[in-house]
Scaffold this active site. Structure first.
Site, PDB file in Angstrom:
ATOM      1  N   GLY A  13       1.063  -0.956  -0.049  1.00 28.98           N
ATOM      2  CA  GLY A  13      -0.173  -0.052  -0.251  1.00 28.98           C
ATOM      3  C   GLY A  13       0.651   1.032   0.148  1.00 28.98           C
ATOM      4  O   GLY A  13       0.852   2.523   1.110  1.00 28.98           O
ATOM      5  N   VAL A  63      -2.337  -8.057  -2.581  1.00 30.21           N
ATOM      6  CA  VAL A  63      -1.811  -8.333  -1.377  1.00 30.21           C
ATOM      7  C   VAL A  63      -2.889  -9.269  -1.013  1.00 30.21           C
ATOM      8  O   VAL A  63      -3.006 -10.368   0.426  1.00 30.21           O
ATOM      9  CB  VAL A  63      -1.725  -7.725   0.318  1.00 30.21           C
ATOM     10  CG1 VAL A  63      -0.852  -6.421   0.190  1.00 30.21           C
ATOM     11  CG2 VAL A  63      -2.985  -6.576   0.160  1.00 30.21           C
ATOM     12  N   ASN A  89       0.877  -2.675   5.505  1.00 28.09           N
ATOM     13  CA  ASN A  89       0.142  -1.340   6.017  1.00 28.09           C
ATOM     14  C   ASN A  89      -0.844  -1.571   5.177  1.00 28.09           C
ATOM     15  O   ASN A  89      -1.850  -0.610   5.244  1.00 28.09           O
ATOM     16  CB  ASN A  89       1.312  -0.107   4.792  1.00 28.09           C
ATOM     17  CG  ASN A  89       0.711   0.746   4.970  1.00 28.09           C
ATOM     18  OD1 ASN A  89       0.383   1.867   5.754  1.00 28.09           O
ATOM     19  ND2 ASN A  89       0.186   1.592   3.840  1.00 28.09           N
ATOM     20  N   TYR A 154     -14.161  -2.976   9.769  1.00 32.71           N
ATOM     21  CA  TYR A 154     -13.153  -2.494   9.896  1.00 32.71           C
ATOM     22  C   TYR A 154     -11.962  -3.097  11.274  1.00 32.71           C
ATOM     23  O   TYR A 154     -11.234  -3.325  11.038  1.00 32.71           O
ATOM     24  CB  TYR A 154     -13.067  -0.895   9.510  1.00 32.71           C
ATOM     25  CG  TYR A 154     -11.558  -0.023   9.586  1.00 32.71           C
ATOM     26  CD1 TYR A 154     -11.204  -0.233   8.465  1.00 32.71           C
ATOM     27  CD2 TYR A 154     -11.224   0.393  10.431  1.00 32.71           C
ATOM     28  CE1 TYR A 154      -9.304   0.015   8.586  1.00 32.71           C
ATOM     29  CE2 TYR A 154      -9.479   1.406  10.235  1.00 32.71           C
ATOM     30  CZ  TYR A 154      -8.754   1.359   9.463  1.00 32.71           C
ATOM     31  OH  TYR A 154      -7.449   1.726   9.691  1.00 32.71           O
ATOM     32  N   LYS A 158      -8.862  -4.943  12.187  1.00 35.14           N
ATOM     33  CA  LYS A 158      -7.894  -4.038  13.028  1.00 35.14           C
ATOM     34  C   LYS A 158      -7.046  -4.980  13.821  1.00 35.14           C
ATOM     35  O   LYS A 158      -6.069  -5.320  14.722  1.00 35.14           O
ATOM     36  CB  LYS A 158      -7.854  -2.280  13.023  1.00 35.14           C
ATOM     37  CG  LYS A 158      -7.729  -1.877  11.356  1.00 35.14           C
ATOM     38  CD  LYS A 158      -6.991  -2.460  10.858  1.00 35.14           C
ATOM     39  CE  LYS A 158      -6.657  -1.666   9.059  1.00 35.14           C
ATOM     40  NZ  LYS A 158      -5.283  -1.986   8.323  1.00 35.14           N
ATOM     41  N   ILE A 187      -4.996  10.618  11.034  1.00 31.17           N
ATOM     42  CA  ILE A 187      -3.478  10.958  10.096  1.00 31.17           C
ATOM     43  C   ILE A 187      -3.441  11.202   8.643  1.00 31.17           C
ATOM     44  O   ILE A 187      -4.816  11.198   8.287  1.00 31.17           O
ATOM     45  CB  ILE A 187      -2.453   9.786  10.150  1.00 31.17           C
ATOM     46  CG1 ILE A 187      -2.279   8.885  11.024  1.00 31.17           C
ATOM     47  CG2 ILE A 187      -1.101  10.106   9.343  1.00 31.17           C
ATOM     48  CD1 ILE A 187      -1.630   8.808  12.181  1.00 31.17           C
TER      49      ILE A 187
HETATM   50  P1  NAI Z   1      -4.558   4.689   2.469  1.00 33.20           P
HETATM   51  O1  NAI Z   1      -6.079   4.219   1.635  1.00 33.20           O
HETATM   52  O2  NAI Z   1      -4.245   6.114   1.631  1.00 33.20           O
HETATM   53  O3  NAI Z   1      -3.926   3.736   1.136  1.00 33.20           O
HETATM   54  C1  NAI Z   1      -4.290   2.556   1.401  1.00 33.20           C
HETATM   55  C2  NAI Z   1      -3.041   2.102  -0.134  1.00 33.20           C
HETATM   56  O4  NAI Z   1      -3.357   1.065   0.089  1.00 33.20           O
HETATM   57  C3  NAI Z   1      -4.243   2.578  -1.040  1.00 33.20           C
HETATM   58  O5  NAI Z   1      -2.857   3.037  -2.037  1.00 33.20           O
HETATM   59  C4  NAI Z   1      -4.595   1.567  -1.830  1.00 33.20           C
HETATM   60  O6  NAI Z   1      -4.635   1.143  -2.871  1.00 33.20           O
HETATM   61  C5  NAI Z   1      -3.174   0.410  -1.879  1.00 33.20           C
HETATM   62  N1  NAI Z   1      -4.291  -1.132  -1.441  1.00 33.20           N
HETATM   63  C6  NAI Z   1      -5.472  -1.251  -0.664  1.00 33.20           C
HETATM   64  N2  NAI Z   1      -5.725  -2.313  -1.151  1.00 33.20           N
HETATM   65  C7  NAI Z   1      -4.960  -2.856  -1.688  1.00 33.20           C
HETATM   66  C8  NAI Z   1      -4.536  -4.322  -1.455  1.00 33.20           C
HETATM   67  N3  NAI Z   1      -5.502  -5.518  -2.496  1.00 33.20           N
HETATM   68  N4  NAI Z   1      -3.283  -4.716  -2.580  1.00 33.20           N
HETATM   69  C9  NAI Z   1      -2.146  -3.634  -2.892  1.00 33.20           C
HETATM   70  N5  NAI Z   1      -2.115  -2.786  -2.006  1.00 33.20           N
HETATM   71  C10 NAI Z   1      -4.076  -2.704  -1.850  1.00 33.20           C
HETATM   72  O7  NAI Z   1      -5.193   4.963   3.614  1.00 33.20           O
HETATM   73  P2  NAI Z   1      -3.708   5.129   4.553  1.00 33.20           P
HETATM   74  O8  NAI Z   1      -4.820   6.166   5.621  1.00 33.20           O
HETATM   75  O9  NAI Z   1      -2.826   5.679   3.618  1.00 33.20           O
HETATM   76  O10 NAI Z   1      -3.123   3.737   6.436  1.00 33.20           O
HETATM   77  C11 NAI Z   1      -2.744   3.431   5.495  1.00 33.20           C
HETATM   78  C12 NAI Z   1      -3.159   1.732   6.423  1.00 33.20           C
HETATM   79  O11 NAI Z   1      -2.971   2.403   7.583  1.00 33.20           O
HETATM   80  C13 NAI Z   1      -4.697   1.393   6.053  1.00 33.20           C
HETATM   81  O12 NAI Z   1      -3.760   0.005   6.573  1.00 33.20           O
HETATM   82  C14 NAI Z   1      -5.148   1.896   7.402  1.00 33.20           C
HETATM   83  O13 NAI Z   1      -6.293   1.147   7.151  1.00 33.20           O
HETATM   84  C15 NAI Z   1      -4.252   2.311   8.704  1.00 33.20           C
HETATM   85  N6  NAI Z   1      -4.554   3.474   9.405  1.00 33.20           N
HETATM   86  C16 NAI Z   1      -4.620   4.770   9.054  1.00 33.20           C
HETATM   87  C17 NAI Z   1      -5.311   5.982   9.410  1.00 33.20           C
HETATM   88  C18 NAI Z   1      -4.951   7.053   9.205  1.00 33.20           C
HETATM   89  O14 NAI Z   1      -5.482   7.849   9.713  1.00 33.20           O
HETATM   90  N7  NAI Z   1      -4.910   7.087   7.699  1.00 33.20           N
HETATM   91  C19 NAI Z   1      -5.487   5.484  10.924  1.00 33.20           C
HETATM   92  C20 NAI Z   1      -5.135   3.981  11.536  1.00 33.20           C
HETATM   93  C21 NAI Z   1      -4.477   3.141  10.746  1.00 33.20           C
END
Ligand code: NAI
Length: 246
Positions: A13, A63, A89, A154, A158, A187
């Site tokens: 990701g 993934v 991630n 979700y 998690k 974030i």
């Molecule tokens: P985001 O949605 O901006 O980025 C996630 C990335 O994962 C994207 O580039 C997406 O294309 C990729 N992705 C999704 N499904 C996929 C797959 N099947 N195979 C490969 N890549 C895939 O999310 P963000 O905000 O950057 O979050 C990153 C991680 O942190 C996530 O696991 C999220 O649940 C976790 N998180 C984020 C928070 C936030 O405030 N942004 C808070 C707590 C956890």
């Protein structure tokens, strides 16, 4: 001396958001990074980081597919011979209250957020075992601990990451592999940018350090657990949330 010089790292990701922040921080510390994403945007992200001197390449990987992950791992191994660090991630949300949530929305979140841990571990752990070294760090969330309206799928996914981390660390510790999780708080990413402004402001007002976190903040948290110096920390979930404890 850079902290990850000579190390080979997979960041799932990595095309945007927190994943991009981790890629930047790890490249600055000398790592060679395989950026995995389903979004082709990952190529542009890798190009941008490479322009600033990063050793990084994009692989189109889903993934939630063992075949896709196995193929990408085989390529990394044939080119670099090892994988030092795996950052799980990638994650998705499909928010809806339980009365409205479809079975498919539940299943999609479980496939990407939970099945992926099994899939990447099956592909990567054998190589870490052979090398007698490894760091595995996976993205949990503050919402695994406090819950959120519309996020039964979700939050459950998690929380599963925390249980997976506890168990895997017991299995692979003898191979000098540590397994940890990070629970990011609020974030600034595409995921949170889509929230209404008043909800964003209310969220920030709950954070003792008085600001929303950045992808680079998260990159540094991941860097700490990925470092050789963190070798006695395993099975831990690091809460990176500016003090906004659930
Ligand atoms: P985001 O949605 O901006 O980025 C996630 C990335 O994962 C994207 O580039 C997406 O294309 C990729 N992705 C999704 N499904 C996929 C797959 N099947 N195979 C490969 N890549 C895939 O999310 P963000 O905000 O950057 O979050 C990153 C991680 O942190 C996530 O696991 C999220 O649940 C976790 N998180 C984020 C928070 C936030 O405030 N942004 C808070 C707590 C956890």
């Amino acid at each position: 001396m850079k902290k990850l010089e000579g190390q080979v790292v997979i960041i799932t990701g990595g095309a945007r958001g927190i994943g991009e922040g981790i890629c930047k921080v790890f490249c600055n510390e000398g790592a060679t990074v395989a950026l995995w994403d389903v979004l082709e945007e990952g190529q542009k992200t890798a190009d941008r980081i490479a322009k600033n001197g990063g050793k990084i390449f994009y692989q189109n990987v889903d993934v939630s597919s063992q075949e896709s992950v196995d193929k990408a791992v085989a390529k990394v191994i044939s080119e670099y011979g090892k994988i030092d660090v795996l950052i799980n991630n990638a994650g998705i949300i499909r928010d809806r209250s339980i009365l409205k949530m479809s079975r498919e929305e539940w299943d999609q979140v479980m496939r990407v957020n939970v099945d992926s841990l099994y899939i990447t571990a099956k592909a990567v752990v054998p190589h870490m075992k052979t090398a007698n070294y490894g760091r595995i760090i996976s993205a949990s969330s503050v919402n695994a601990f406090q819950g959120a309206f519309g996020q039964t799928n979700y939050s459950a996914s998690k929380a599963a990451i925390v249980g997976f981390t506890h168990s895997l660390c017991r299995e692979v510790g003898k191979y000098n592999i540590t397994v940890n999780a990070i629970a990011p708080g609020f974030i600034k990413t595409e995921m949170t940018d889509s929230m209404p402004q008043d909800v964003i402001q209310a969220g920030i007002s709950m954070i003792p350090v008085g600001r929303i976190g950045t992808p680079e903040d998260m990159g540094h948290a991941y860097l700490f657990l990925a470092s050789k110096e963190a070798g006695f920390i395993s099975g831990h979930t690091l809460h990176a949330n500016g003090g906004a404890m659930p």
